[in-house]
Design a protein around this motif. Structure first.
Motif, mmCIF file in Angstrom:
data_model
loop_
_atom_site.group_PDB
_atom_site.id
_atom_site.type_symbol
_atom_site.label_atom_id
_atom_site.label_comp_id
_atom_site.label_asym_id
_atom_site.label_seq_id
_atom_site.Cartn_x
_atom_site.Cartn_y
_atom_site.Cartn_z
ATOM 1 N N GLY A 82 1.823 8.674 -6.700
ATOM 2 C CA GLY A 82 0.850 8.624 -5.620
ATOM 3 C C GLY A 82 1.488 8.398 -4.274
ATOM 4 O O GLY A 82 0.814 8.302 -3.265
ATOM 5 N N ASN A 137 -7.216 9.949 -5.304
ATOM 6 C CA ASN A 137 -6.343 10.390 -6.399
ATOM 7 C C ASN A 137 -5.212 11.300 -5.931
ATOM 8 O O ASN A 137 -4.971 12.352 -6.497
ATOM 9 C CB ASN A 137 -7.150 11.096 -7.489
ATOM 10 N N SER A 139 -1.628 12.769 -5.682
ATOM 11 C CA SER A 139 -0.460 12.784 -6.557
ATOM 12 C C SER A 139 0.519 13.856 -6.102
ATOM 13 O O SER A 139 0.139 14.898 -5.574
ATOM 14 C CB SER A 139 -0.862 13.017 -8.016
ATOM 15 N N PHE A 154 -4.944 16.403 -4.709
ATOM 16 C CA PHE A 154 -5.853 15.277 -4.485
ATOM 17 C C PHE A 154 -7.304 15.740 -4.520
ATOM 18 O O PHE A 154 -7.598 16.916 -4.424
ATOM 19 C CB PHE A 154 -5.551 14.538 -3.181
ATOM 20 N N ASP A 155 -8.188 14.753 -4.679
ATOM 21 C CA ASP A 155 -9.623 15.001 -4.639
ATOM 22 C C ASP A 155 -10.122 14.759 -3.224
ATOM 23 O O ASP A 155 -9.617 13.903 -2.512
ATOM 24 C CB ASP A 155 -10.373 14.059 -5.594
ATOM 25 N N THR A 164 -16.669 12.465 -5.105
ATOM 26 C CA THR A 164 -15.750 13.559 -4.800
ATOM 27 C C THR A 164 -16.561 14.841 -4.637
ATOM 28 O O THR A 164 -17.526 15.072 -5.363
ATOM 29 C CB THR A 164 -14.687 13.740 -5.901
ATOM 30 N N HIS A 167 -11.567 19.545 -4.684
ATOM 31 C CA HIS A 167 -10.210 19.266 -5.144
ATOM 32 C C HIS A 167 -9.266 20.247 -4.439
ATOM 33 O O HIS A 167 -9.584 21.427 -4.302
ATOM 34 C CB HIS A 167 -10.140 19.462 -6.660
#
Length: 180
Positions: A82, A137, A139, A154-155, A164, A167
């Motif tokens: 992250g 989220n 990454s 990511f969202d 959310t 994406h």
């Protein structure tokens, strides 16, 4: 011919009350529809704003990473992280040579455990938000078989609805990356 009396009298008080009653009934029926339409428009506008801010964040990270010479994920290659640390591109010195390279990192949250939906860009001594409350989220992933590529995923978070709404995922090719 004699003119009619009723044509010159105007509207009566009863006719005015009946007209007022009918217009009140029509407005009472139309008000919830208008209110619902306004609320849906505002929700849609907030989702669009969140998506635009997230798209800006993705483009910003891609531009920063494209010309980097070093990338460090705090976990072994092949796993998601992250947070991403990288070496910013060389800054030219006007008198010649290289001025310095600076270490930069991207992460969610301000480091104090708050604002965990805000993307921060940190350089030594300072941390500044790139976006406000629109990413969840985050990454980064680096495949060992393709070491010059970093995927970002990511969202998109919509803070008012607290959910959310999309994406984003992209792969960045870093041609200047030093390979181990």
């Amino acid at each position: 011919m004699k003119p009619c009396r009723w044509s010159m009298a105007g509207i009566s008080f009863v006719e005015l009350l009946v007209g007022l009653l009918l217009s009140t009934l029509v407005m009472t029926a139309a008000l919830p529809v208008g209110t619902q339409s306004l609320r849906l428009w505002q929700q849609h506008r907030q989702q669009i704003d969140s998506r635009q801010a997230a798209r800006f964040a993705m483009d910003f990270m891609v531009r920063q990473l494209r010309y980097t010479s070093y990338i460090y994920l705090p976990v072994p290659n092949g796993r998601e992280a992250g947070e991403l640390d990288f070496q910013d591109s060389d800054l030219p010195n006007p008198s010649g040579g290289i001025l310095y390279k600076k270490s930069v990192s991207f992460r969610l949250g301000n480091g104090a455990g708050t604002r965990m939906k805000t993307l921060y860009r940190s350089v030594p001594g300072t941390s500044q938000p790139v976006t406000e409350e629109c990413i969840a989220n985050l990454s980064f992933h680096r495949d060992p078989s393709m070491p010059q590529q970093v995927s970002i995923e990511f969202d998109i978070w919509e803070p008012v609805a607290r959910q959310t709404v999309g994406h984003l995922r992209t792969v960045v090719y870093c041609p200047n990356l030093s390979l181990p």
